[in-house]
Design an enzyme around this catalytic site. Structure first.
Site, PDB file in Angstrom:
ATOM      1  N   HIS A 186       1.049  -0.920  -0.352  1.00 32.82           N
ATOM      2  CA  HIS A 186       0.196   0.601   0.184  1.00 32.82           C
ATOM      3  C   HIS A 186       0.496   1.773   0.566  1.00 32.82           C
ATOM      4  O   HIS A 186       0.567   2.160  -0.589  1.00 32.82           O
ATOM      5  CB  HIS A 186      -1.056  -0.172   0.948  1.00 32.82           C
TER       6      HIS A 186
ATOM      7  N   CYS B 211       7.615  -0.271  -2.031  1.00 38.37           N
ATOM      8  CA  CYS B 211       7.044  -0.180  -0.640  1.00 38.37           C
ATOM      9  C   CYS B 211       7.078   1.219   0.361  1.00 38.37           C
ATOM     10  O   CYS B 211       7.591   2.496  -0.344  1.00 38.37           O
ATOM     11  CB  CYS B 211       7.242  -1.149   0.657  1.00 38.37           C
ATOM     12  N   GLY B 212       7.010   1.303   1.181  1.00 36.02           N
ATOM     13  CA  GLY B 212       6.928   2.631   1.960  1.00 36.02           C
ATOM     14  C   GLY B 212       8.318   3.195   1.289  1.00 36.02           C
ATOM     15  O   GLY B 212       8.959   4.353   0.897  1.00 36.02           O
ATOM     16  N   THR B 213       9.319   2.343   2.103  1.00 30.37           N
ATOM     17  CA  THR B 213      10.957   2.678   1.910  1.00 30.37           C
ATOM     18  C   THR B 213      12.230   2.057   0.869  1.00 30.37           C
ATOM     19  O   THR B 213      12.805   2.454   0.613  1.00 30.37           O
ATOM     20  CB  THR B 213      11.424   2.451   3.590  1.00 30.37           C
ATOM     21  N   GLY B 214      11.222   0.789   0.478  1.00 28.39           N
ATOM     22  CA  GLY B 214      12.209   0.007   0.098  1.00 28.39           C
ATOM     23  C   GLY B 214      12.648  -0.920   0.640  1.00 28.39           C
ATOM     24  O   GLY B 214      13.342  -2.462   0.181  1.00 28.39           O
ATOM     25  N   ILE B 215      13.428  -0.333   2.067  1.00 33.57           N
ATOM     26  CA  ILE B 215      13.895  -1.614   2.499  1.00 33.57           C
ATOM     27  C   ILE B 215      13.428  -2.901   2.851  1.00 33.57           C
ATOM     28  O   ILE B 215      13.445  -3.999   2.698  1.00 33.57           O
ATOM     29  CB  ILE B 215      14.084  -0.412   3.657  1.00 33.57           C
ATOM     30  N   GLY B 216      12.005  -3.019   3.289  1.00 31.95           N
ATOM     31  CA  GLY B 216      11.292  -4.530   4.098  1.00 31.95           C
ATOM     32  C   GLY B 216      11.100  -5.367   2.717  1.00 31.95           C
ATOM     33  O   GLY B 216      11.410  -5.801   2.184  1.00 31.95           O
ATOM     34  N   MET B 217      10.953  -4.741   1.445  1.00 31.56           N
ATOM     35  CA  MET B 217      10.436  -4.953  -0.203  1.00 31.56           C
ATOM     36  C   MET B 217      12.333  -6.043  -0.112  1.00 31.56           C
ATOM     37  O   MET B 217      12.105  -7.252  -0.726  1.00 31.56           O
ATOM     38  CB  MET B 217      10.818  -4.394  -1.321  1.00 31.56           C
TER      39      MET B 217
ATOM     40  N   HIS C 190      27.426  -2.090 -12.060  1.00 32.46           N
ATOM     41  CA  HIS C 190      28.621  -2.715 -10.439  1.00 32.46           C
ATOM     42  C   HIS C 190      27.878  -4.392 -10.461  1.00 32.46           C
ATOM     43  O   HIS C 190      28.795  -5.157  -9.894  1.00 32.46           O
ATOM     44  CB  HIS C 190      29.142  -2.273  -9.662  1.00 32.46           C
TER      45      HIS C 190
ATOM     46  N   ARG D  39      36.513  -7.403 -12.605  1.00 32.02           N
ATOM     47  CA  ARG D  39      36.401  -7.420 -10.901  1.00 32.02           C
ATOM     48  C   ARG D  39      34.501  -7.487 -11.016  1.00 32.02           C
ATOM     49  O   ARG D  39      34.179  -7.623 -10.282  1.00 32.02           O
ATOM     50  CB  ARG D  39      37.141  -6.268 -10.555  1.00 32.02           C
TER      51      ARG D  39
HETATM   52  C1  RB5 Z   1       3.977  -0.096   5.847  1.00 31.69           C
HETATM   53  O1  RB5 Z   1       3.806   0.854   6.778  1.00 31.69           O
HETATM   54  C2  RB5 Z   1       5.390   0.624   5.762  1.00 31.69           C
HETATM   55  O2  RB5 Z   1       5.717  -0.303   6.599  1.00 31.69           O
HETATM   56  C3  RB5 Z   1       6.017  -0.666   4.219  1.00 31.69           C
HETATM   57  O3  RB5 Z   1       5.458  -0.397   3.237  1.00 31.69           O
HETATM   58  C4  RB5 Z   1       7.285  -0.929   4.788  1.00 31.69           C
HETATM   59  O4  RB5 Z   1       7.831   1.032   3.750  1.00 31.69           O
HETATM   60  C5  RB5 Z   1       8.987  -1.382   4.904  1.00 31.69           C
HETATM   61  O5  RB5 Z   1       9.815  -1.329   4.795  1.00 31.69           O
END
Ligand code: RB5
Length: 152
Positions: A15, A71-77, A104, A139
């Protein structure tokens, strides 16, 4: 965009990335890049690891050459996608890092933050990421190989 880069792209978001995903789909359409949307399909709250799994497996199976996850930050994904064998998911935060993640690192999934990145910039990043290949430099290919060997 070179013909070789017009390979199918698997795209997905939760979302928090839904709005940016819809914009990226429009861009891919205008660039005539084939894609499949693995969801989500509304801004209703959902779990990003489940979407990451579907997109990462689609790429890892070879059915899709690349993936884009938002996702919100790209990090969880990125955390979830990198658990799938064969995946090199990169969270990029500029046109330069998106490009370097291909040149790279041969990233095969680009992770973006729908809530943390300027959407116009994110679209520029996608354009560059899609049309860049890994540089044929020993490399870089050696290091990518070393990363993949960590899966064994
Ligand atoms: C959802 O609220 C948020 O946690 C998710 O989109 C994401 O940023 C997680 O890494």
């Amino acid at each position: 965009m070179p013909e070789t880069e017009k390979l199918p792209v698997a795209i997905g978001s939760d979302h928090g990335g839904f709005e940016l995903k819809e914009k990226i789909k429009k861009l891919l359409e205008s660039e005539e890049v084939e894609f499949n949307d693995f969801g989500c399909f509304s801004e209703e709250s959902c779990d990003h690891p489940l979407i990451a799994k579907d997109v990462a497996e689609a790429v890892s199976s070879g059915a899709f050459s690349r993936g884009i996850l938002i996702c919100g930050t790209g990090i969880g994904m990125s955390l979830a996608a990198n658990k799938v064998k064969g995946i090199r998911a990169a969270v990029a935060y500029s046109v330069e890092t998106a490009k370097l993640s291909r040149e790279h690192n041969d990233s095969n999934i680009l992770c973006l933050g729908g809530r943390t990145q300027d959407h116009k910039l994110a679209l520029e990043m996608v354009k560059v990421w899609i049309s860049t290949n890994q540089l044929p430099v020993e490399r870089y290919t050696r290091r990518t190989r070393q990363i993949m060997e960590l899966e064994k």
